[in-house]
Scaffold this active site. Structure first.
Site, PDB file in Angstrom:
ATOM      1  N   GLU A  65      29.092  64.750  42.747  1.00  0.00           N
ATOM      2  CA  GLU A  65      29.994  65.892  42.882  1.00  0.00           C
ATOM      3  C   GLU A  65      31.316  65.639  42.725  1.00  0.00           C
ATOM      4  OE1 GLU A  65      28.540  67.841  46.262  1.00  0.00           O
ATOM      5  OE2 GLU A  65      26.378  67.782  45.681  1.00  0.00           O
TER       6      GLU A  65
ATOM      7  N   CYS B 262      38.833  66.330  44.707  1.00  0.00           N
ATOM      8  CA  CYS B 262      37.843  65.394  45.462  1.00  0.00           C
ATOM      9  C   CYS B 262      36.776  64.796  44.916  1.00  0.00           C
ATOM     10  CB  CYS B 262      37.411  66.458  46.499  1.00  0.00           C
ATOM     11  SG  CYS B 262      36.058  65.489  47.862  1.00  0.00           S
TER      12      CYS B 262
ATOM     13  N   CYS C 238      24.732  57.804  49.647  1.00  0.00           N
ATOM     14  CA  CYS C 238      25.470  56.998  50.536  1.00  0.00           C
ATOM     15  C   CYS C 238      24.484  56.384  51.626  1.00  0.00           C
ATOM     16  CB  CYS C 238      26.427  57.895  51.271  1.00  0.00           C
ATOM     17  SG  CYS C 238      27.647  56.931  52.272  1.00  0.00           S
TER      18      CYS C 238
ATOM     19  N   CYS D 188      25.260  59.267  58.075  1.00  0.00           N
ATOM     20  CA  CYS D 188      25.731  60.143  58.763  1.00  0.00           C
ATOM     21  C   CYS D 188      24.784  61.289  59.013  1.00  0.00           C
ATOM     22  CB  CYS D 188      27.236  60.590  58.689  1.00  0.00           C
ATOM     23  SG  CYS D 188      28.395  59.353  58.319  1.00  0.00           S
TER      24      CYS D 188
ATOM     25  N   CYS E 182      25.927  65.009  57.476  1.00  0.00           N
ATOM     26  CA  CYS E 182      26.370  65.068  56.063  1.00  0.00           C
ATOM     27  C   CYS E 182      25.045  65.038  55.241  1.00  0.00           C
ATOM     28  CB  CYS E 182      27.363  63.627  55.904  1.00  0.00           C
ATOM     29  SG  CYS E 182      27.601  63.420  54.116  1.00  0.00           S
TER      30      CYS E 182
ATOM     31  N   GLY F 291      29.384  59.396  48.920  1.00  0.00           N
ATOM     32  CA  GLY F 291      29.539  57.848  48.931  1.00  0.00           C
ATOM     33  C   GLY F 291      30.664  57.348  49.967  1.00  0.00           C
ATOM     34  N   GLU F 292      30.445  56.135  50.123  1.00  0.00           N
ATOM     35  CA  GLU F 292      31.326  55.570  51.093  1.00  0.00           C
ATOM     36  C   GLU F 292      32.346  54.529  50.190  1.00  0.00           C
ATOM     37  OE1 GLU F 292      32.847  55.036  54.119  1.00  0.00           O
ATOM     38  OE2 GLU F 292      33.868  53.499  52.817  1.00  0.00           O
TER      39      GLU F 292
ATOM     40  N   SER G  25      39.000  57.703  51.516  1.00  0.00           N
ATOM     41  CA  SER G  25      38.546  58.119  52.938  1.00  0.00           C
ATOM     42  C   SER G  25      37.469  57.350  53.156  1.00  0.00           C
ATOM     43  CB  SER G  25      38.162  59.776  52.917  1.00  0.00           C
ATOM     44  OG  SER G  25      37.680  59.882  54.313  1.00  0.00           O
TER      45      SER G  25
ATOM     46  N   SER H 217      37.321  58.312  58.912  1.00  0.00           N
ATOM     47  CA  SER H 217      36.357  59.315  59.349  1.00  0.00           C
ATOM     48  C   SER H 217      35.983  58.916  60.933  1.00  0.00           C
ATOM     49  CB  SER H 217      35.083  59.565  58.644  1.00  0.00           C
ATOM     50  OG  SER H 217      35.597  60.315  57.278  1.00  0.00           O
ATOM     51  N   LEU H 218      36.540  59.499  61.962  1.00  0.00           N
ATOM     52  CA  LEU H 218      36.405  58.859  63.343  1.00  0.00           C
ATOM     53  C   LEU H 218      35.316  59.832  63.845  1.00  0.00           C
ATOM     54  CD1 LEU H 218      37.556  56.814  65.129  1.00  0.00           C
ATOM     55  CD2 LEU H 218      39.092  58.637  66.097  1.00  0.00           C
ATOM     56  N   HIS H 219      35.467  61.024  63.978  1.00  0.00           N
ATOM     57  CA  HIS H 219      34.426  62.269  64.640  1.00  0.00           C
ATOM     58  C   HIS H 219      33.740  61.868  65.690  1.00  0.00           C
ATOM     59  CE1 HIS H 219      34.639  63.038  60.516  1.00  0.00           C
ATOM     60  NE2 HIS H 219      33.532  62.140  59.842  1.00  0.00           N
TER      61      HIS H 219
ATOM     62  N   ASN I 296      30.958  72.039  58.378  1.00  0.00           N
ATOM     63  CA  ASN I 296      30.224  72.905  57.185  1.00  0.00           C
ATOM     64  C   ASN I 296      28.839  72.422  57.449  1.00  0.00           C
ATOM     65  OD1 ASN I 296      30.106  74.596  55.133  1.00  0.00           O
ATOM     66  ND2 ASN I 296      31.487  73.373  53.796  1.00  0.00           N
TER      67      ASN I 296
ATOM     68  N   CYS J 108      30.295  67.826  51.213  1.00  0.00           N
ATOM     69  CA  CYS J 108      29.899  66.506  50.830  1.00  0.00           C
ATOM     70  C   CYS J 108      28.425  66.713  50.485  1.00  0.00           C
ATOM     71  CB  CYS J 108      30.009  65.404  51.648  1.00  0.00           C
ATOM     72  SG  CYS J 108      29.922  63.961  51.600  1.00  0.00           S
TER      73      CYS J 108
HETATM   74  N1  SAH Z   1      32.071  58.068  53.048  1.00  0.00           N
HETATM   75  C1  SAH Z   1      33.418  58.526  53.339  1.00  0.00           C
HETATM   76  C2  SAH Z   1      34.111  59.630  52.398  1.00  0.00           C
HETATM   77  C3  SAH Z   1      33.248  60.687  51.823  1.00  0.00           C
HETATM   78  S1  SAH Z   1      32.912  61.806  52.987  1.00  0.00           S
HETATM   79  C4  SAH Z   1      33.734  59.022  54.697  1.00  0.00           C
HETATM   80  O1  SAH Z   1      33.047  59.321  55.395  1.00  0.00           O
HETATM   81  O2  SAH Z   1      34.953  59.082  55.021  1.00  0.00           O
HETATM   82  C5  SAH Z   1      34.416  62.843  53.019  1.00  0.00           C
HETATM   83  C6  SAH Z   1      34.538  63.400  54.581  1.00  0.00           C
HETATM   84  O3  SAH Z   1      33.791  64.528  54.443  1.00  0.00           O
HETATM   85  C7  SAH Z   1      34.290  62.648  55.812  1.00  0.00           C
HETATM   86  O4  SAH Z   1      35.372  62.760  56.571  1.00  0.00           O
HETATM   87  C8  SAH Z   1      32.950  63.025  56.108  1.00  0.00           C
HETATM   88  O5  SAH Z   1      32.729  62.895  57.519  1.00  0.00           O
HETATM   89  C9  SAH Z   1      33.234  64.633  55.903  1.00  0.00           C
HETATM   90  N2  SAH Z   1      31.971  65.373  55.865  1.00  0.00           N
HETATM   91  C10 SAH Z   1      30.633  65.083  55.600  1.00  0.00           C
HETATM   92  N3  SAH Z   1      29.900  66.057  55.934  1.00  0.00           N
HETATM   93  C11 SAH Z   1      30.589  67.233  56.293  1.00  0.00           C
HETATM   94  C12 SAH Z   1      30.214  68.394  56.500  1.00  0.00           C
HETATM   95  N4  SAH Z   1      28.926  68.938  56.509  1.00  0.00           N
HETATM   96  N5  SAH Z   1      31.018  69.398  57.070  1.00  0.00           N
HETATM   97  C13 SAH Z   1      32.599  68.755  57.247  1.00  0.00           C
HETATM   98  N6  SAH Z   1      33.011  67.652  56.907  1.00  0.00           N
HETATM   99  C14 SAH Z   1      31.946  66.932  56.373  1.00  0.00           C
HETATM  100 FE1  SF4 Z   2      28.448  58.605  53.807  1.00  0.00          FE
HETATM  101 FE2  SF4 Z   2      30.881  59.642  54.323  1.00  0.00          FE
HETATM  102 FE3  SF4 Z   2      28.500  61.072  54.057  1.00  0.00          FE
HETATM  103 FE4  SF4 Z   2      29.015  59.541  56.221  1.00  0.00          FE
HETATM  104  S1  SF4 Z   2      30.118  61.278  55.702  1.00  0.00           S
HETATM  105  S2  SF4 Z   2      26.892  59.565  54.922  1.00  0.00           S
HETATM  106  S3  SF4 Z   2      30.095  57.752  55.135  1.00  0.00           S
HETATM  107  S4  SF4 Z   2      29.410  59.899  52.467  1.00  0.00           S
END
Ligand code: SAH
Ligand code: SF4
Length: 385
Positions: free
Chosen positions: A100, A119, A126, A130, A133, A185-186, A217, A240-242, A316, A359
């Site tokens: 996507e 984006c 991936c 997480c 995600c 993806g990462e 990212s 992406s700290l979270h 989201n 994502c």
């Molecule tokens: N894998 C990389 C880049 C792709 S994800 C990473 O994790 O940074 C890009 C961003 O979208 C990340 O910060 C991720 O945590 C965030 N993301 C993933 N799922 C999400 C969701 N359901 N709601 C909001 N942000 C989300």
């Molecule tokens: Fe992969 Fe980024 Fe989604 Fe985590 S947030 S599963 S690293 S794409």
């Protein structure tokens, strides 16, 4: 001797080595200037196939079409939301994998100028997994090639949606947009190909997008961040700290078990120190999970005193998830707490909810289904208003 036959696998024109293209053209008796002419033509926003490069001889156009893919994401389905400000594509790759990309227009607000962000995905799926995600939940498919990465950008570059701003009126096509590796993806688990894609995007003979307009990212692949310091010091870094403690981050971003917070932020500080570029710390706010004021205070401690800023994004929710995004009032309180330590904080809006723009979400919804409208991408994209 180099083998110049370009048969299998087919090459995307967006990733072909100019020396190889030059030799291929030379073997057909074409003059030397054709190489840059073909590359420039293939990156024009108005071209939809080699046939549209009308300053090339007709026979050459046909030969190019047999040897190279004009796009490796030719099968794409586009959905539009937010009154035309957000458009999302699901791209089907040659082997049936789907990825996507999303185009987002941000109109001018206050002193902030209008901007457009694309984006893109770096992998099909991936492996980081997480739990919040959709991509992470679907598992890993495969790495994307540099061409498959660049072709997502080219898809929008050649699309009428790029020229559209608010109200779906044709806007001025400035050619300026930002690119963020925040799709599926990462990126730093596919670093060689992602770095090559960045170099292709930078190439003034192709799209010529400045490195400062590109952001990678990462969930925290420390060796990849260290490589960025050396190899891509002008590209922006988002981490992406979270979560602000390792126990919680082990759950939310499982790669934390390999590279815990201290290691990731250590790499972030090295990046900021060497490059002088401000690092973004991304923090998805999940109701009742990582949004306490105690987490905010810890986050402030981690972010204070070095060149970074915090981006807060309400979750989201993915389909079937037990989690929801933090309510606006609590997001503001969390932001105020981090700000009180002198850390710059931005609250991001969630784009494209009705088209599952987060994502990997749309991919999950369409899994196993035929993509509607994929054979007629350009017509499907033309706005009806
Ligand atoms: N894998 C990389 C880049 C792709 S994800 C990473 O994790 O940074 C890009 C961003 O979208 C990340 O910060 C991720 O945590 C965030 N993301 C993933 N799922 C999400 C969701 N359901 N709601 C909001 N942000 C989300
Ligand atoms: Fe992969 Fe980024 Fe989604 Fe985590 S947030 S599963 S690293 S794409």
């Amino acid at each position: 001797m180099t083998d110049l036959t370009l048969t299998a696998p087919r090459n995307a024109i967006s990733e072909v080595d100019p020396a190889l293209l030059a030799a291929w053209l030379d073997a057909r008796g074409e003059p030397a200037y054709r190489t840059s002419q073909v590359l420039a033509g293939a990156h024009l926003p108005t071209a939809a196939s080699f046939d549209d490069l009308t300053d090339l001889p007709r026979a050459l156009r046909a030969d190019l079409g047999s040897a190279f893919d004009f796009s490796s994401v030719a099968g794409s389905h586009v959905l539009v939301a937010d009154g035309g400000e957000t458009a999302k594509a699901v791209h089907e790759l040659a082997d049936g994998q789907r990825v996507e990309s999303v185009l987002m227009h941000y109109p001018a607000r206050g002193r902030a100028a209008a901007r457009t962000t694309i984006c893109i995905s770096s992998q099909a799926g991936c492996a980081v997994a997480c739990p919040f995600c959709a991509t992470g939940q679907a598992g890993f498919g495969r790495q994307l090639s540099p061409g498959e990465i660049v072709d997502q950008v080219l898809h929008w570059h050649r699309s009428p949606w790029l020229a559209l701003g608010r109200d779906w009126r044709p806007g001025t096509r400035t050619g300026h947009y930002n690119i963020v590796f925040m799709g599926m993806g990462e990126p730093l688990n596919n670093a060689d190909r992602v770095f090559e894609a960045v170099r292709l995007l930078n190439d003034p003979g192709r799209l010529g997008i400045g490195a400062r307009h590109i952001t990678v990212s990462t969930s925290g692949v420390v060796p990849g961040i260290d490589r960025m310091v050396d190899e891509l010091p002008q590209v922006n870094l988002a981490i992406s700290l979270h979560a602000a403690d390792d126990d919680l981050r082990d759950e939310l971003v499982p790669i934390n078990r390999k590279w815990p917070i201290a290691a990731v932020l250590g790499a972030g500080r090295r990046f900021a120190g060497v490059t002088g570029r401000r690092v973004s710390l991304e923090y998805v706010l999940i109701d009742g999970v990582n949004d306490s004021l105690q987490q905010a205070a810890r986050l402030a401690d981690l972010a204070a005193g070095w060149l970074c800023h915090v981006n807060l994004i309400p979750l989201n929710p993915t389909p079937g998830s037990r989690w929801s995004g933090t309510a606006a009032a609590s997001v503001s309180a969390f932001a105020a707490s981090v700000r009180s330590a002198g850390v710059p904080v931005t609250i991001r809006d969630t784009r494209g909810r009705e088209i599952e723009a987060a994502c990997g979400q749309l991919h999950a919804q369409l899994a196993g289904r035929e993509l509607p409208g994929r054979s007629d991408v350009r017509r499907a994209e033309v706005p009806v208003a």
